[in-house]
Design a protein around this motif. Sequence first.
Motif, PDB file in Angstrom:
ATOM      1  N   ARG A 193       0.808  -1.221   0.000  1.00 48.31           N
ATOM      2  CA  ARG A 193       0.000   0.000   0.000  1.00 48.31           C
ATOM      3  C   ARG A 193       0.840   1.270   0.000  1.00 48.31           C
ATOM      4  O   ARG A 193       0.363   2.321  -0.397  1.00 48.31           O
ATOM      5  CB  ARG A 193      -0.904   0.038   1.236  1.00 48.31           C
ATOM      6  N   HIS A 194       2.069   1.183   0.416  1.00 53.92           N
ATOM      7  CA  HIS A 194       2.914   2.371   0.538  1.00 53.92           C
ATOM      8  C   HIS A 194       3.904   2.523  -0.619  1.00 53.92           C
ATOM      9  O   HIS A 194       4.711   3.435  -0.612  1.00 53.92           O
ATOM     10  CB  HIS A 194       3.667   2.333   1.867  1.00 53.92           C
ATOM     11  N   SER A 195       3.835   1.640  -1.596  1.00 53.21           N
ATOM     12  CA  SER A 195       4.746   1.706  -2.739  1.00 53.21           C
ATOM     13  C   SER A 195       4.320   2.812  -3.695  1.00 53.21           C
ATOM     14  O   SER A 195       3.136   3.112  -3.843  1.00 53.21           O
ATOM     15  CB  SER A 195       4.752   0.373  -3.490  1.00 53.21           C
ATOM     16  N   HIS A 196       5.302   3.392  -4.349  1.00 52.76           N
ATOM     17  CA  HIS A 196       5.036   4.378  -5.394  1.00 52.76           C
ATOM     18  C   HIS A 196       4.951   3.642  -6.722  1.00 52.76           C
ATOM     19  O   HIS A 196       5.861   2.922  -7.100  1.00 52.76           O
ATOM     20  CB  HIS A 196       6.136   5.433  -5.450  1.00 52.76           C
ATOM     21  N   ILE A 197       3.845   3.831  -7.426  1.00 52.66           N
ATOM     22  CA  ILE A 197       3.628   3.159  -8.703  1.00 52.66           C
ATOM     23  C   ILE A 197       3.501   4.239  -9.771  1.00 52.66           C
ATOM     24  O   ILE A 197       2.716   5.179  -9.628  1.00 52.66           O
ATOM     25  CB  ILE A 197       2.353   2.286  -8.657  1.00 52.66           C
ATOM     26  N   ALA A 198       4.260   4.101 -10.837  1.00 53.67           N
ATOM     27  CA  ALA A 198       4.239   5.090 -11.917  1.00 53.67           C
ATOM     28  C   ALA A 198       2.887   5.075 -12.616  1.00 53.67           C
ATOM     29  O   ALA A 198       2.361   4.016 -12.968  1.00 53.67           O
ATOM     30  CB  ALA A 198       5.343   4.790 -12.919  1.00 53.67           C
ATOM     31  N   PHE A 199       2.303   6.258 -12.805  1.00 56.90           N
ATOM     32  CA  PHE A 199       0.987   6.381 -13.418  1.00 56.90           C
ATOM     33  C   PHE A 199       1.076   6.859 -14.868  1.00 56.90           C
ATOM     34  O   PHE A 199       0.160   6.629 -15.644  1.00 56.90           O
ATOM     35  CB  PHE A 199       0.143   7.345 -12.580  1.00 56.90           C
ATOM     36  N   GLY A 200       2.186   7.475 -15.229  1.00 58.11           N
ATOM     37  CA  GLY A 200       2.363   7.999 -16.581  1.00 58.11           C
ATOM     38  C   GLY A 200       2.235   6.955 -17.670  1.00 58.11           C
ATOM     39  O   GLY A 200       1.538   7.188 -18.668  1.00 58.11           O
ATOM     40  N   PRO A 201       2.874   5.784 -17.533  1.00 61.31           N
ATOM     41  CA  PRO A 201       2.734   4.776 -18.589  1.00 61.31           C
ATOM     42  C   PRO A 201       1.288   4.313 -18.797  1.00 61.31           C
ATOM     43  O   PRO A 201       0.872   4.074 -19.930  1.00 61.31           O
ATOM     44  CB  PRO A 201       3.606   3.617 -18.096  1.00 61.31           C
ATOM     45  N   ALA A 202       0.516   4.221 -17.733  1.00 62.00           N
ATOM     46  CA  ALA A 202      -0.891   3.828 -17.874  1.00 62.00           C
ATOM     47  C   ALA A 202      -1.683   4.920 -18.583  1.00 62.00           C
ATOM     48  O   ALA A 202      -2.562   4.625 -19.404  1.00 62.00           O
ATOM     49  CB  ALA A 202      -1.498   3.535 -16.504  1.00 62.00           C
ATOM     50  N   MET A 203      -1.370   6.177 -18.302  1.00 61.90           N
ATOM     51  CA  MET A 203      -2.057   7.279 -18.970  1.00 61.90           C
ATOM     52  C   MET A 203      -1.732   7.294 -20.456  1.00 61.90           C
ATOM     53  O   MET A 203      -2.636   7.502 -21.291  1.00 61.90           O
ATOM     54  CB  MET A 203      -1.672   8.609 -18.326  1.00 61.90           C
ATOM     55  N   VAL A 204      -0.489   7.082 -20.797  1.00 62.52           N
ATOM     56  CA  VAL A 204      -0.088   7.064 -22.209  1.00 62.52           C
ATOM     57  C   VAL A 204      -0.727   5.875 -22.924  1.00 62.52           C
ATOM     58  O   VAL A 204      -1.208   6.006 -24.058  1.00 62.52           O
ATOM     59  CB  VAL A 204       1.455   7.042 -22.331  1.00 62.52           C
ATOM     60  N   ALA A 205      -0.772   4.707 -22.267  1.00 61.39           N
ATOM     61  CA  ALA A 205      -1.393   3.528 -22.876  1.00 61.39           C
ATOM     62  C   ALA A 205      -2.881   3.749 -23.103  1.00 61.39           C
ATOM     63  O   ALA A 205      -3.420   3.379 -24.155  1.00 61.39           O
ATOM     64  CB  ALA A 205      -1.166   2.295 -22.003  1.00 61.39           C
ATOM     65  N   GLY A 206      -3.569   4.350 -22.139  1.00 61.13           N
ATOM     66  CA  GLY A 206      -4.983   4.641 -22.307  1.00 61.13           C
ATOM     67  C   GLY A 206      -5.238   5.617 -23.441  1.00 61.13           C
ATOM     68  O   GLY A 206      -6.177   5.450 -24.227  1.00 61.13           O
ATOM     69  N   ALA A 207      -4.396   6.636 -23.545  1.00 61.16           N
ATOM     70  CA  ALA A 207      -4.526   7.606 -24.630  1.00 61.16           C
ATOM     71  C   ALA A 207      -4.233   6.952 -25.977  1.00 61.16           C
ATOM     72  O   ALA A 207      -4.923   7.215 -26.976  1.00 61.16           O
ATOM     73  CB  ALA A 207      -3.588   8.788 -24.402  1.00 61.16           C
ATOM     74  N   TYR A 208      -3.238   6.089 -26.019  1.00 62.16           N
ATOM     75  CA  TYR A 208      -2.889   5.401 -27.261  1.00 62.16           C
ATOM     76  C   TYR A 208      -4.029   4.507 -27.728  1.00 62.16           C
ATOM     77  O   TYR A 208      -4.402   4.522 -28.907  1.00 62.16           O
ATOM     78  CB  TYR A 208      -1.611   4.581 -27.072  1.00 62.16           C
ATOM     79  N   LEU A 209      -4.585   3.727 -26.810  1.00 57.55           N
ATOM     80  CA  LEU A 209      -5.699   2.849 -27.173  1.00 57.55           C
ATOM     81  C   LEU A 209      -6.900   3.654 -27.659  1.00 57.55           C
ATOM     82  O   LEU A 209      -7.572   3.266 -28.617  1.00 57.55           O
ATOM     83  CB  LEU A 209      -6.088   1.975 -25.981  1.00 57.55           C
ATOM     84  N   THR A 210      -7.151   4.772 -27.025  1.00 60.77           N
ATOM     85  CA  THR A 210      -8.259   5.630 -27.448  1.00 60.77           C
ATOM     86  C   THR A 210      -7.993   6.211 -28.832  1.00 60.77           C
ATOM     87  O   THR A 210      -8.898   6.288 -29.664  1.00 60.77           O
ATOM     88  CB  THR A 210      -8.498   6.739 -26.417  1.00 60.77           C
ATOM     89  N   CYS A 211      -6.760   6.611 -29.095  1.00 56.12           N
ATOM     90  CA  CYS A 211      -6.398   7.127 -30.426  1.00 56.12           C
ATOM     91  C   CYS A 211      -6.617   6.067 -31.493  1.00 56.12           C
ATOM     92  O   CYS A 211      -7.159   6.351 -32.560  1.00 56.12           O
ATOM     93  CB  CYS A 211      -4.936   7.578 -30.455  1.00 56.12           C
ATOM     94  N   VAL A 212      -6.222   4.845 -31.196  1.00 59.75           N
ATOM     95  CA  VAL A 212      -6.396   3.750 -32.166  1.00 59.75           C
ATOM     96  C   VAL A 212      -7.877   3.512 -32.438  1.00 59.75           C
ATOM     97  O   VAL A 212      -8.290   3.368 -33.591  1.00 59.75           O
ATOM     98  CB  VAL A 212      -5.701   2.467 -31.649  1.00 59.75           C
ATOM     99  N   VAL A 213      -8.684   3.497 -31.385  1.00 56.57           N
ATOM    100  CA  VAL A 213     -10.120   3.235 -31.554  1.00 56.57           C
ATOM    101  C   VAL A 213     -10.791   4.373 -32.329  1.00 56.57           C
ATOM    102  O   VAL A 213     -11.569   4.120 -33.258  1.00 56.57           O
ATOM    103  CB  VAL A 213     -10.795   3.024 -30.175  1.00 56.57           C
ATOM    104  N   PHE A 214     -10.498   5.614 -31.965  1.00 57.21           N
ATOM    105  CA  PHE A 214     -11.136   6.733 -32.650  1.00 57.21           C
ATOM    106  C   PHE A 214     -10.611   6.894 -34.076  1.00 57.21           C
ATOM    107  O   PHE A 214     -11.353   7.306 -34.960  1.00 57.21           O
ATOM    108  CB  PHE A 214     -10.966   8.024 -31.853  1.00 57.21           C
ATOM    109  N   ALA A 215      -9.349   6.575 -34.334  1.00 54.47           N
ATOM    110  CA  ALA A 215      -8.816   6.649 -35.696  1.00 54.47           C
ATOM    111  C   ALA A 215      -9.432   5.566 -36.563  1.00 54.47           C
ATOM    112  O   ALA A 215      -9.724   5.808 -37.737  1.00 54.47           O
ATOM    113  CB  ALA A 215      -7.298   6.534 -35.671  1.00 54.47           C
ATOM    114  N   ALA A 216      -9.640   4.387 -36.002  1.00 53.73           N
ATOM    115  CA  ALA A 216     -10.255   3.296 -36.776  1.00 53.73           C
ATOM    116  C   ALA A 216     -11.713   3.605 -37.062  1.00 53.73           C
ATOM    117  O   ALA A 216     -12.233   3.253 -38.124  1.00 53.73           O
ATOM    118  CB  ALA A 216     -10.129   1.983 -36.019  1.00 53.73           C
ATOM    119  N   GLY A 217     -12.383   4.275 -36.131  1.00 52.64           N
ATOM    120  CA  GLY A 217     -13.798   4.606 -36.324  1.00 52.64           C
ATOM    121  C   GLY A 217     -14.022   5.735 -37.309  1.00 52.64           C
ATOM    122  O   GLY A 217     -15.094   5.845 -37.893  1.00 52.64           O
TER     123      GLY A 217
END
Length: 86
Positions: free
Chosen positions: A60-84
């Motif tokens: 519970r006290h560990s620091h976990i990087a959040f930036g890679p998850a944000m970039v992955a979410g944005a990337y997946l959204t870009c792929v979905v919206f570009a395909a649509g």
Amino acid sequence: MALFSPGAGGLGLGDVKLAGVLAALLGWWDWRAAAIGLAAGFVLGGIAAAILLITRRADRHSHIAFGPAMVAGAYLTCVVFAAGSS
């Protein structure tokens, strides 16, 4: 986003700046893309944190990087919206 982060141990200012840049990128398609992309980052970050907690690689006290998850979410959204849009 910094206002929704409880305490001093929540989101760092780098994550807040990255969220603004990703929202601007995703907002190019639509405001819904920006909302979905940022929400996807939170979901992916939660899944990654849950996996780390379950496998006991973090506690519970560990620091976990959040930036890679944000970039992955944005990337997946870009792929979905570009395909649509094609």
